[in-house]
Design a protein around this motif. Structure first.
Motif, PDB file in Angstrom:
ATOM      1  N   ALA A  22       0.988  -1.294   0.257  1.00  0.00           N
ATOM      2  CA  ALA A  22      -0.042   0.008  -0.103  1.00  0.00           C
ATOM      3  C   ALA A  22       0.825   1.318  -0.096  1.00  0.00           C
ATOM      4  O   ALA A  22       0.544   2.334  -0.645  1.00  0.00           O
ATOM      5  N   LEU A  23       2.157   1.325   0.765  1.00  0.00           N
ATOM      6  CA  LEU A  23       2.658   2.385   0.806  1.00  0.00           C
ATOM      7  C   LEU A  23       3.525   2.639  -0.719  1.00  0.00           C
ATOM      8  O   LEU A  23       3.788   3.793  -0.952  1.00  0.00           O
ATOM      9  N   LEU A  29       1.120   6.485  -6.887  1.00  0.00           N
ATOM     10  CA  LEU A  29      -0.099   7.240  -7.165  1.00  0.00           C
ATOM     11  C   LEU A  29       0.422   8.782  -7.023  1.00  0.00           C
ATOM     12  O   LEU A  29      -0.012   9.681  -7.642  1.00  0.00           O
ATOM     13  N   ALA A  30       1.077   9.182  -5.789  1.00  0.00           N
ATOM     14  CA  ALA A  30       1.245  10.353  -5.638  1.00  0.00           C
ATOM     15  C   ALA A  30       2.279  11.142  -6.789  1.00  0.00           C
ATOM     16  O   ALA A  30       2.047  12.138  -7.102  1.00  0.00           O
ATOM     17  N   LEU A  31       3.274  10.360  -7.117  1.00  0.00           N
ATOM     18  CA  LEU A  31       4.136  10.782  -8.150  1.00  0.00           C
ATOM     19  C   LEU A  31       3.413  10.670  -9.596  1.00  0.00           C
ATOM     20  O   LEU A  31       3.799  11.830 -10.230  1.00  0.00           O
ATOM     21  N   LEU A  32       2.788   9.685 -10.035  1.00  0.00           N
ATOM     22  CA  LEU A  32       2.029   9.591 -11.082  1.00  0.00           C
ATOM     23  C   LEU A  32       1.074  10.199 -11.341  1.00  0.00           C
ATOM     24  O   LEU A  32       0.890  10.773 -12.537  1.00  0.00           O
ATOM     25  N   THR A  33       0.431  10.850 -10.456  1.00  0.00           N
ATOM     26  CA  THR A  33      -0.792  11.832 -10.553  1.00  0.00           C
ATOM     27  C   THR A  33      -0.663  13.372 -10.485  1.00  0.00           C
ATOM     28  O   THR A  33      -1.108  14.292 -10.498  1.00  0.00           O
ATOM     29  N   ARG A  34       0.933  13.572 -10.447  1.00  0.00           N
ATOM     30  CA  ARG A  34       1.598  14.814 -10.376  1.00  0.00           C
ATOM     31  C   ARG A  34       1.110  15.557  -9.430  1.00  0.00           C
ATOM     32  O   ARG A  34       1.069  16.717  -9.390  1.00  0.00           O
ATOM     33  N   GLY A  48      15.193  17.212   4.170  1.00  0.00           N
ATOM     34  CA  GLY A  48      14.203  15.921   4.310  1.00  0.00           C
ATOM     35  C   GLY A  48      13.162  15.943   3.271  1.00  0.00           C
ATOM     36  O   GLY A  48      13.137  16.954   2.037  1.00  0.00           O
ATOM     37  N   LEU A  49      12.083  15.143   3.111  1.00  0.00           N
ATOM     38  CA  LEU A  49      11.191  15.433   2.399  1.00  0.00           C
ATOM     39  C   LEU A  49      10.144  16.488   2.498  1.00  0.00           C
ATOM     40  O   LEU A  49      10.018  16.893   3.507  1.00  0.00           O
ATOM     41  N   GLY A  50       9.629  17.009   1.332  1.00  0.00           N
ATOM     42  CA  GLY A  50       8.533  17.858   1.483  1.00  0.00           C
ATOM     43  C   GLY A  50       7.381  17.441   2.147  1.00  0.00           C
ATOM     44  O   GLY A  50       7.174  16.389   2.024  1.00  0.00           O
ATOM     45  N   ALA A  56       0.609  13.419   0.690  1.00  0.00           N
ATOM     46  CA  ALA A  56       0.166  12.767  -0.305  1.00  0.00           C
ATOM     47  C   ALA A  56       0.576  11.125  -0.356  1.00  0.00           C
ATOM     48  O   ALA A  56      -0.323  10.563  -0.698  1.00  0.00           O
ATOM     49  N   VAL A  57       1.664  10.903   0.041  1.00  0.00           N
ATOM     50  CA  VAL A  57       2.022   9.153  -0.195  1.00  0.00           C
ATOM     51  C   VAL A  57       1.100   8.746   1.065  1.00  0.00           C
ATOM     52  O   VAL A  57       0.331   7.749   0.793  1.00  0.00           O
TER      53      VAL A  57
END
Length: 152
Positions: A22-23, A29-34, A48-50, A56-57
Protein backbone atom coordinates in the motif's frame (compact mmCIF):
# COMPACT_ATOMS: atom_id res chain seq x y z
CA UNK A 1 2.23 -25.53 19.16
CA UNK A 2 5.14 -24.94 16.81
CA UNK A 3 2.77 -24.97 13.82
CA UNK A 4 0.61 -22.24 15.41
CA UNK A 5 3.63 -20.03 15.98
CA UNK A 6 4.68 -20.51 12.35
CA UNK A 7 1.15 -19.61 11.27
CA UNK A 8 1.16 -16.49 13.47
CA UNK A 9 4.53 -15.38 12.08
CA UNK A 10 3.20 -15.92 8.55
CA UNK A 11 0.16 -13.74 9.31
CA UNK A 12 2.48 -10.97 10.53
CA UNK A 13 4.57 -11.22 7.36
CA UNK A 14 1.43 -11.07 5.20
CA UNK A 15 0.25 -7.98 7.07
CA UNK A 16 3.64 -6.31 6.66
CA UNK A 17 3.64 -7.19 2.96
CA UNK A 18 0.21 -5.64 2.47
CA UNK A 19 1.25 -2.48 4.33
CA UNK A 20 4.44 -2.16 2.25
CA UNK A 21 2.47 -2.74 -0.95
CA UNK A 22 0.00 0.00 0.00
CA UNK A 23 2.86 2.41 0.74
CA UNK A 24 4.56 1.71 -2.57
CA UNK A 25 1.30 2.03 -4.48
CA UNK A 26 0.56 5.27 -2.61
CA UNK A 27 3.98 6.64 -3.50
CA UNK A 28 3.48 5.69 -7.14
CA UNK A 29 0.05 7.33 -7.20
CA UNK A 30 1.40 10.50 -5.58
CA UNK A 31 4.16 10.78 -8.16
CA UNK A 32 2.22 9.58 -11.20
CA UNK A 33 -0.84 11.77 -10.62
CA UNK A 34 1.50 14.75 -10.48
CA UNK A 35 0.65 15.74 -6.95
CA UNK A 36 4.41 16.07 -6.76
CA UNK A 37 6.02 16.50 -10.17
CA UNK A 38 9.44 15.22 -11.12
CA UNK A 39 10.77 18.78 -11.12
CA UNK A 40 9.47 19.35 -7.59
CA UNK A 41 10.86 16.01 -6.45
CA UNK A 42 14.28 17.07 -7.75
CA UNK A 43 14.08 20.30 -5.75
CA UNK A 44 13.24 18.70 -2.41
CA UNK A 45 15.58 20.15 0.17
CA UNK A 46 18.41 18.19 1.74
CA UNK A 47 16.74 18.63 5.14
CA UNK A 48 14.16 15.98 4.27
CA UNK A 49 11.13 15.27 2.20
CA UNK A 50 8.64 17.98 1.49
CA UNK A 51 5.49 17.95 3.56
CA UNK A 52 3.32 17.76 0.45
CA UNK A 53 4.96 14.55 -0.68
CA UNK A 54 4.69 12.92 2.73
CA UNK A 55 1.03 13.85 3.13
CA UNK A 56 0.20 12.75 -0.42
CA UNK A 57 1.99 9.41 -0.02
CA UNK A 58 0.22 8.54 3.23
CA UNK A 59 -3.14 9.77 1.93
CA UNK A 60 -2.86 7.69 -1.22
CA UNK A 61 -1.47 4.71 0.73
CA UNK A 62 -4.39 4.72 3.15
CA UNK A 63 -6.86 5.06 0.29
CA UNK A 64 -5.14 2.27 -1.61
CA UNK A 65 -5.16 -0.02 1.40
CA UNK A 66 -8.82 0.73 2.05
CA UNK A 67 -9.96 0.06 -1.49
CA UNK A 68 -7.79 -2.98 -2.15
CA UNK A 69 -8.16 -4.75 1.19
CA UNK A 70 -10.96 -7.23 0.51
CA UNK A 71 -9.93 -8.17 -3.06
CA UNK A 72 -6.38 -8.61 -1.78
CA UNK A 73 -7.53 -10.91 1.01
CA UNK A 74 -9.10 -13.20 -1.60
CA UNK A 75 -5.94 -13.18 -3.72
CA UNK A 76 -3.69 -13.73 -0.69
CA UNK A 77 -5.77 -16.68 0.55
CA UNK A 78 -5.76 -18.21 -2.93
CA UNK A 79 -2.01 -17.78 -3.30
CA UNK A 80 -1.28 -19.17 0.16
CA UNK A 81 -3.32 -22.33 -0.27
CA UNK A 82 -2.18 -22.98 -3.84
CA UNK A 83 1.43 -21.95 -3.06
CA UNK A 84 1.64 -19.40 -5.89
CA UNK A 85 5.08 -17.82 -5.64
CA UNK A 86 5.72 -16.22 -9.02
CA UNK A 87 6.09 -12.44 -9.22
CA UNK A 88 4.02 -12.13 -12.38
CA UNK A 89 0.93 -13.52 -10.63
CA UNK A 90 1.16 -10.85 -7.93
CA UNK A 91 1.89 -8.07 -10.42
CA UNK A 92 -1.09 -9.00 -12.59
CA UNK A 93 -3.41 -9.38 -9.60
CA UNK A 94 -2.31 -5.97 -8.27
CA UNK A 95 -3.00 -4.43 -11.66
CA UNK A 96 -6.42 -6.06 -11.93
CA UNK A 97 -7.43 -4.95 -8.45
CA UNK A 98 -6.23 -1.42 -9.18
CA UNK A 99 -8.09 -1.31 -12.50
CA UNK A 100 -11.34 -2.44 -10.93
CA UNK A 101 -11.40 0.31 -8.29
CA UNK A 102 -11.89 3.37 -10.54
CA UNK A 103 -14.19 1.40 -12.82
CA UNK A 104 -16.34 0.31 -9.87
CA UNK A 105 -16.59 3.89 -8.64
CA UNK A 106 -17.69 5.01 -12.10
CA UNK A 107 -20.25 2.20 -12.36
CA UNK A 108 -21.93 2.82 -9.01
CA UNK A 109 -21.98 6.54 -9.62
CA UNK A 110 -19.72 7.69 -6.78
CA UNK A 111 -17.36 9.40 -9.20
CA UNK A 112 -18.91 10.82 -12.32
CA UNK A 113 -15.52 11.61 -13.87
CA UNK A 114 -12.56 9.32 -13.21
CA UNK A 115 -10.20 11.49 -15.25
CA UNK A 116 -10.41 9.41 -18.38
CA UNK A 117 -8.18 6.50 -19.21
CA UNK A 118 -5.10 8.21 -17.78
CA UNK A 119 -6.15 7.58 -14.19
CA UNK A 120 -6.96 3.95 -14.92
CA UNK A 121 -3.50 3.46 -16.46
CA UNK A 122 -1.84 5.20 -13.50
CA UNK A 123 -3.87 3.03 -11.11
CA UNK A 124 -2.86 -0.15 -12.91
CA UNK A 125 0.81 0.84 -12.81
CA UNK A 126 0.59 1.61 -9.09
CA UNK A 127 -1.26 -1.66 -8.45
CA UNK A 128 1.37 -3.66 -10.31
CA UNK A 129 4.12 -2.00 -8.28
CA UNK A 130 2.17 -2.82 -5.12
CA UNK A 131 1.76 -6.43 -6.22
CA UNK A 132 5.46 -6.81 -6.89
CA UNK A 133 6.22 -5.26 -3.51
CA UNK A 134 3.90 -7.74 -1.81
CA UNK A 135 5.68 -10.55 -3.64
CA UNK A 136 9.06 -9.25 -2.43
CA UNK A 137 7.94 -9.10 1.21
CA UNK A 138 5.55 -12.03 1.58
CA UNK A 139 4.62 -13.68 -1.71
CA UNK A 140 7.91 -15.44 -2.35
CA UNK A 141 7.23 -17.74 0.58
CA UNK A 142 3.52 -18.31 0.02
CA UNK A 143 2.32 -21.59 1.45
CA UNK A 144 5.53 -22.45 3.27
CA UNK A 145 3.57 -22.91 6.48
CA UNK A 146 1.46 -25.67 4.93
CA UNK A 147 2.56 -29.27 5.47
CA UNK A 148 4.09 -31.00 2.49
CA UNK A 149 1.81 -33.26 0.45
CA UNK A 150 3.94 -36.35 1.13
CA UNK A 151 4.03 -35.80 4.92
CA UNK A 152 0.23 -35.73 5.39
Amino acid sequence: MDRYITFLIRLCIITAGFACAALVAGTALALLTRIVTIQEAGQISDAGLGAGLVVAVFAFASLTGYVAFFPSVVIILYSEFTRRRDWLFYALCGGIIAALAPLAYALIGVATDTGGNDFVVVSVAAGMLGGITYWLVAGRNAGNWLPDAHTR
